[in-house]
Design a protein around this motif. Structure first.
Motif, PDB file in Angstrom:
ATOM      1  N   VAL A 262       0.929  -1.174   0.057  1.00 19.24           N
ATOM      2  CA  VAL A 262      -0.012  -0.049   0.045  1.00 19.24           C
ATOM      3  C   VAL A 262       0.767   1.089   0.050  1.00 19.24           C
ATOM      4  CG1 VAL A 262      -1.892   1.345   1.166  1.00 19.24           C
ATOM      5  CG2 VAL A 262      -1.796  -1.180   1.191  1.00 19.24           C
ATOM      6  N   LEU A 263       0.357   2.257  -0.919  1.00 22.85           N
ATOM      7  CA  LEU A 263       1.354   3.567  -1.133  1.00 22.85           C
ATOM      8  C   LEU A 263       0.153   4.718  -0.752  1.00 22.85           C
ATOM      9  CD1 LEU A 263       3.713   5.239  -1.782  1.00 22.85           C
ATOM     10  CD2 LEU A 263       2.964   5.046  -4.031  1.00 22.85           C
ATOM     11  N   VAL A 264       0.384   5.426   0.373  1.00 21.68           N
ATOM     12  CA  VAL A 264      -0.403   6.291   0.778  1.00 21.68           C
ATOM     13  C   VAL A 264       0.126   7.705   0.688  1.00 21.68           C
ATOM     14  CG1 VAL A 264      -1.534   7.421   3.125  1.00 21.68           C
ATOM     15  CG2 VAL A 264      -1.304   4.884   2.695  1.00 21.68           C
ATOM     16  N   LEU A 265      -0.525   8.645   0.079  1.00 20.43           N
ATOM     17  CA  LEU A 265      -0.176  10.231  -0.245  1.00 20.43           C
ATOM     18  C   LEU A 265      -0.483  10.774   0.794  1.00 20.43           C
ATOM     19  CD1 LEU A 265      -0.850  10.422  -4.138  1.00 20.43           C
ATOM     20  CD2 LEU A 265       1.050   9.184  -2.874  1.00 20.43           C
ATOM     21  N   THR A 266       0.175  11.861   1.428  1.00 18.25           N
ATOM     22  CA  THR A 266      -0.274  12.862   2.318  1.00 18.25           C
ATOM     23  C   THR A 266      -1.249  13.839   1.686  1.00 18.25           C
ATOM     24  OG1 THR A 266       1.626  14.500   1.608  1.00 18.25           O
ATOM     25  CG2 THR A 266       2.071  12.741   3.555  1.00 18.25           C
ATOM     26  N   VAL A 302      -3.749  -4.784   7.426  1.00 21.86           N
ATOM     27  CA  VAL A 302      -2.434  -4.377   7.171  1.00 21.86           C
ATOM     28  C   VAL A 302      -1.737  -3.818   7.958  1.00 21.86           C
ATOM     29  CG1 VAL A 302      -1.219  -2.682   5.455  1.00 21.86           C
ATOM     30  CG2 VAL A 302      -3.667  -3.670   4.675  1.00 21.86           C
ATOM     31  N   ARG A 303      -0.518  -4.279   8.111  1.00 22.37           N
ATOM     32  CA  ARG A 303       0.606  -4.127   9.133  1.00 22.37           C
ATOM     33  C   ARG A 303       1.457  -2.883   8.964  1.00 22.37           C
ATOM     34  NH1 ARG A 303       2.992 -10.057  10.978  1.00 22.37           N
ATOM     35  NH2 ARG A 303       0.677 -11.004  11.635  1.00 22.37           N
ATOM     36  N   GLY A 304       1.485  -2.369   7.743  1.00 22.58           N
ATOM     37  CA  GLY A 304       2.344  -1.280   7.474  1.00 22.58           C
ATOM     38  C   GLY A 304       2.245  -0.747   6.100  1.00 22.58           C
ATOM     39  N   ALA A 305       2.504   0.586   5.748  1.00 20.89           N
ATOM     40  CA  ALA A 305       2.344   1.091   4.434  1.00 20.89           C
ATOM     41  C   ALA A 305       3.297   1.969   4.204  1.00 20.89           C
ATOM     42  CB  ALA A 305       1.135   1.875   4.264  1.00 20.89           C
ATOM     43  N   ARG A 306       3.824   2.362   2.806  1.00 16.37           N
ATOM     44  CA  ARG A 306       4.572   3.266   2.528  1.00 16.37           C
ATOM     45  C   ARG A 306       3.823   4.692   2.260  1.00 16.37           C
ATOM     46  NH1 ARG A 306       6.506   2.611  -2.720  1.00 16.37           N
ATOM     47  NH2 ARG A 306       4.881   0.811  -3.326  1.00 16.37           N
ATOM     48  N   LEU A 307       4.654   5.581   2.710  1.00 18.28           N
ATOM     49  CA  LEU A 307       3.923   6.987   2.846  1.00 18.28           C
ATOM     50  C   LEU A 307       4.999   7.767   1.881  1.00 18.28           C
ATOM     51  CD1 LEU A 307       2.365   9.005   4.459  1.00 18.28           C
ATOM     52  CD2 LEU A 307       4.323   9.476   5.785  1.00 18.28           C
ATOM     53  N   ARG A 308       4.148   8.643   0.845  1.00 19.06           N
ATOM     54  CA  ARG A 308       4.908   9.576  -0.144  1.00 19.06           C
ATOM     55  C   ARG A 308       4.323  10.878   0.414  1.00 19.06           C
ATOM     56  NH1 ARG A 308       7.897   8.380  -4.382  1.00 19.06           N
ATOM     57  NH2 ARG A 308       8.131  10.166  -5.712  1.00 19.06           N
ATOM     58  N   ILE A 322       4.336  11.143  13.812  1.00 20.17           N
ATOM     59  CA  ILE A 322       3.576   9.889  13.908  1.00 20.17           C
ATOM     60  C   ILE A 322       4.500   8.770  14.006  1.00 20.17           C
ATOM     61  CG2 ILE A 322       1.608  10.988  12.372  1.00 20.17           C
ATOM     62  CD1 ILE A 322       2.685   9.556   9.888  1.00 20.17           C
ATOM     63  N   GLY A 323       5.816   8.736  14.020  1.00 22.39           N
ATOM     64  CA  GLY A 323       6.467   7.768  14.450  1.00 22.39           C
ATOM     65  C   GLY A 323       6.559   6.843  13.072  1.00 22.39           C
ATOM     66  N   THR A 324       7.477   5.835  13.135  1.00 21.13           N
ATOM     67  CA  THR A 324       7.659   4.926  12.020  1.00 21.13           C
ATOM     68  C   THR A 324       7.266   3.529  12.209  1.00 21.13           C
ATOM     69  OG1 THR A 324       9.985   4.551  12.970  1.00 21.13           O
ATOM     70  CG2 THR A 324       9.707   6.350  11.537  1.00 21.13           C
ATOM     71  N   GLY A 325       6.407   3.287  13.184  1.00 22.78           N
ATOM     72  CA  GLY A 325       5.685   1.846  13.534  1.00 22.78           C
ATOM     73  C   GLY A 325       4.896   1.449  12.258  1.00 22.78           C
ATOM     74  N   PHE A 326       3.995   2.235  11.611  1.00 20.41           N
ATOM     75  CA  PHE A 326       3.188   1.906  10.681  1.00 20.41           C
ATOM     76  C   PHE A 326       3.782   2.383   9.157  1.00 20.41           C
ATOM     77  CE2 PHE A 326      -0.490   2.021   7.966  1.00 20.41           C
ATOM     78  CZ  PHE A 326      -1.057   0.934   7.898  1.00 20.41           C
ATOM     79  N   TYR A 327       4.006   3.722   9.321  1.00 19.81           N
ATOM     80  CA  TYR A 327       4.363   4.131   7.816  1.00 19.81           C
ATOM     81  C   TYR A 327       5.883   4.436   7.844  1.00 19.81           C
ATOM     82  CZ  TYR A 327      -0.314   5.992   7.317  1.00 19.81           C
ATOM     83  OH  TYR A 327      -1.631   6.266   6.877  1.00 19.81           O
ATOM     84  N   SER A 328       6.429   3.776   6.472  1.00 24.97           N
ATOM     85  CA  SER A 328       7.760   3.870   6.280  1.00 24.97           C
ATOM     86  C   SER A 328       7.859   4.821   5.045  1.00 24.97           C
ATOM     87  CB  SER A 328       8.272   2.821   6.017  1.00 24.97           C
ATOM     88  OG  SER A 328       7.634   1.914   4.934  1.00 24.97           O
ATOM     89  N   VAL A 329       8.607   5.960   5.144  1.00 20.73           N
ATOM     90  CA  VAL A 329       8.771   6.921   4.106  1.00 20.73           C
ATOM     91  C   VAL A 329       9.279   6.604   2.772  1.00 20.73           C
ATOM     92  CG1 VAL A 329       9.722   9.247   3.539  1.00 20.73           C
ATOM     93  CG2 VAL A 329       8.748   9.043   5.568  1.00 20.73           C
TER      94      VAL A 329
END
Length: 432
Positions: A262-266, A302-308, A322-329
């Protein structure tokens, strides 16, 4: 045109003579940034502009040297046009190649130097531009509205007229009509009776004059975008449709759609006001948006997603908030990022088109309250839910339902927003 709401810009113009108000009106974007473009959330906040200005000077000098060593010859029969326009995703050189095919040679102004364009100037212009840039980037609102700045701006007007005449410039192309130098150039070319053209480099986030309506012509990607501008009150006779050379092929008929990657946009906040209405943004809503998406994804297992993040934003700020536990940049080039994604979740964005063109489902998530989004904007079509071919979620419950049912965007909508093939042959008619 006065903006609706309490406007600090209008208040600061009170008592300024009319001739100076005309110059000051061109600085509206930069003065707004004094009050709104601050904080670690932005990649280049205004309070950190001193270091950025030094980089800008180095960039200008290096680009000038590079251009002087490998100037692209104008060639017989090619008309010179001053340009800050570019193709989104393809840079300056891609647009310039198409312009040459249409009979034009694009040259760059000293305030927007390019490695790929010949830079044109006249005696004294670079010095005046640098002084104005320092004032607009480092100075306060009061500094910008001071007599020395007005004197420099008047000198700039005269030098731009010299530039047009000495380099025989047939027209002006800009990527935006809001910044000071672009607005100054638009007025100078208008005085010289030379056409001005705004080349949009993405899907509009709003359709509201006077923004995007200061040039003689407006170039958009697709017929639907032109129709939306006309519905907002723009003159249809000045709008041309070009397409996008980066989306110059038929999109895939089948879209990937799963939560494997999953890729999530801000939901990015603007660092300046628009010209139609004052909107006071709340940056905490950038975080709230991501937390809403996170809760829905976690309920779906879903355990994690990429953040763009948006190019104007600082990814480190999001990591701290928001930390890095769920989202990774995700900082990879957009094409590589979309190539590995199995679904994209985001707000109104040009990435919507790029995602579908690269075969991955884009789920539109635009939380709204009384018809407006988190930043008091009305989401434009097709992100407002008015077109059944584009599934849109306005609440967490609706987003969860879309992820469960996996409805896909109807590909037929894409041809309405991007014409294929890319064609700017109309430039021969509007820039004689």
């Amino acid at each position: 045109m006065k903006r609706a709401g309490v406007d600090v810009f209008e208040e600061m113009l009170r008592g300024i003579p009319e001739d100076q108000r005309r110059i000051a009106s061109r600085m509206q974007y930069e003065i707004d940034r004094c009050f709104y473009h601050y904080g670690e959330q932005f990649r280049y906040p205004r309070e950190g502009v001193m270091r950025r200005s030094l980089r800008a000077v180095v960039r200008s000098l290096r680009a000038t040297i590079a251009a002087s060593r490998r100037r692209r010859a104008c060639g017989d029969g090619l008309r010179r046009i001053l340009s800050t326009a570019y193709c989104e995703g393809g840079g300056y050189h891609l647009l310039d190649d198409y312009l040459r095919l249409a009979g034009f040679h694009a040259v760059a102004p000293v305030w927007e130097p390019s490695w790929h364009r010949q830079i044109v100037s006249v005696n004294g212009l670079f010095r005046v531009v640098r002084k104005l840039q320092n004032m607009l980037e480092r100075g306060s609102a009061a500094d910008m509205l001071s007599a020395p700045t007005f004197t420099l701006a008047g000198r700039l007007d005269s030098l731009l007229e010299d530039l047009i005449r000495e380099h025989r410039l047939h027209g002006l192309l800009v990527a935006s009509d809001m910044p000071f130098f672009e607005r100054s150039a638009i007025e100078a070319f208008r005085r010289a009776e030379r056409p001005t053209v705004l080349f949009l480099h993405g899907l509009p986030g709003r359709y509201a004059p006077p923004d995007d309506d200061r040039t003689d012509f407006l170039v958009v990607w697709g017929e639907k975008i032109r129709d939306l501008y006309i519905s907002a009150g723009f003159d249809g006779s000045k709008i041309r449709v070009s397409g996008n050379p980066m989306l110059n092929h038929k999109p895939p008929a089948v879209l990937r759609c799963s939560t494997d990657d999953v890729l999530v946009l801000t939901k990015a906040m603007s660092g300046a006001q628009n010209s139609d209405r004052i909107r006071i943004p709340d940056r905490t809503r950038c975080v709230v948006y991501l937390l809403m998406v996170q809760r829905v994804l976690q309920r779906r297992g879903v355990r994690g997603a990429r953040l763009r993040v948006h190019p104007s934003e600082n990814p480190r700020w999001y990591e701290r908030m928001i930390g890095t536990g769920f989202y990774s940049v995700d900082c990879a080039p957009l094409e590589l990022s979309l190539r590995r994604a199995t679904i994209v979740i985001g707000p109104a964005s040009t990435v919507f088109l790029h995602s579908l063109w690269r075969g991955v489902t884009y789920v539109v998530f635009e939380p709204t309250y009384q018809g407006e989004d988190f930043f008091s904007m009305v989401p434009p079509a097709p992100f407002d839910g008015s077109d059944a071919r584009v599934p849109v979620a306005h609440t967490e419950e609706e987003l969860e339902r879309l992820l469960r049912e996996q409805p896909k965007t109807d590909p037929s909508i894409l041809s309405e927003y991007v014409r294929i093939p890319f064609d700017i042959s109309f430039m021969k008619d509007i820039v004689p």
